[in-house]
Structure formats: structure tokens, C-alpha cells
Design a protein around this motif. Structure first.
Motif, mmCIF file in Angstrom:
data_model
loop_
_atom_site.group_PDB
_atom_site.id
_atom_site.type_symbol
_atom_site.label_atom_id
_atom_site.label_comp_id
_atom_site.label_asym_id
_atom_site.label_seq_id
_atom_site.Cartn_x
_atom_site.Cartn_y
_atom_site.Cartn_z
ATOM 1 N N THR A 1 22.722 65.976 67.354
ATOM 2 C CA THR A 1 23.772 66.987 67.391
ATOM 3 C C THR A 1 24.672 66.737 68.595
ATOM 4 O O THR A 1 24.261 66.121 69.580
ATOM 5 N N ASN A 2 25.881 67.235 68.502
ATOM 6 C CA ASN A 2 26.820 67.072 69.605
ATOM 7 C C ASN A 2 26.435 67.985 70.767
ATOM 8 O O ASN A 2 25.718 68.954 70.601
ATOM 9 N N ASP A 3 26.931 67.641 71.957
ATOM 10 C CA ASP A 3 26.666 68.397 73.178
ATOM 11 C C ASP A 3 27.885 69.282 73.463
ATOM 12 O O ASP A 3 28.831 68.857 74.117
ATOM 13 N N THR A 4 27.860 70.507 72.927
ATOM 14 C CA THR A 4 29.001 71.413 73.040
ATOM 15 C C THR A 4 29.338 71.730 74.493
ATOM 16 O O THR A 4 30.514 71.818 74.851
ATOM 17 N N GLU B 1 31.363 68.954 75.820
ATOM 18 C CA GLU B 1 32.678 68.932 75.174
ATOM 19 C C GLU B 1 33.609 69.996 75.761
ATOM 20 O O GLU B 1 34.807 69.763 75.910
ATOM 21 N N LEU C 1 34.150 63.896 71.279
ATOM 22 C CA LEU C 1 32.874 64.436 70.819
ATOM 23 C C LEU C 1 31.779 63.801 71.659
ATOM 24 O O LEU C 1 31.681 62.577 71.729
ATOM 25 N N PHE D 1 27.804 63.135 72.620
ATOM 26 C CA PHE D 1 26.438 63.086 72.099
ATOM 27 C C PHE D 1 25.541 62.505 73.173
ATOM 28 O O PHE D 1 25.902 61.544 73.852
ATOM 29 N N ILE E 1 29.007 59.993 61.013
ATOM 30 C CA ILE E 1 29.197 61.302 61.623
ATOM 31 C C ILE E 1 29.554 62.274 60.502
ATOM 32 O O ILE E 1 30.187 61.881 59.525
#
Length: 65
Positions: A9-12, A15, A36, A38, A49
Motif C-alpha cells: 500500500t502507499n504511504d499516505t 505523500e 506516490l 511506497f 499499480i
């Protein structure tokens, strides 16, 4: 998704520090550029993605590479 089928999952939080327009509304015909972020193990080979327009959408998977 990496080349072994593992999902990340992305690292909000990262970001939010990188992109001033992360929560911007995008109207039809407009575009924005964002980074984005990660956090994946060293040596990970990204394969695809998946993008979603909401938490309930089916998403669209895009191959990388």
C-alpha cells in the motif's frame, strides 16, 4: 504489486509531505502530477499499480515496466 504477486500500500503520510495537491479535485480534461510513495523492501521489482476513484470502486490495474 511486485513481480512475485505481493501487494503493497502507499504511504499516505509521506505523500502528504511530498505533494501539495494530493487532495485536489480533478475535473474532466484536467490533470495533476503527484508523487506516490511506497515503502517496500530493497530489491522489490514493481510490476503493476492499481488506481481507485473511491474505496468502493473496482479499480484499474496498470502494468509497470
Amino acid at each position: 504489486m511486485d513481480d512475485q504477486g505481493r501487494l503493497y500500500t502507499n504511504d499516505t503520510a509521506a505523500e502528504l509531505n511530498l505533494d501539495k495537491d494530493l487532495a485536489a479535485e480533478i475535473n474532466p480534461g484536467n490533470k495533476i502530477s503527484v508523487i506516490l510513495a511506497f515503502d517496500v523492501p530493497k530489491g522489490t521489482v514493481p510490476a503493476a499499480i492499481e488506481f481507485h476513484d473511491s474505496a468502493f470502486s473496482g479499480g484499474a490495474r496498470v502494468a509497470l515496466g
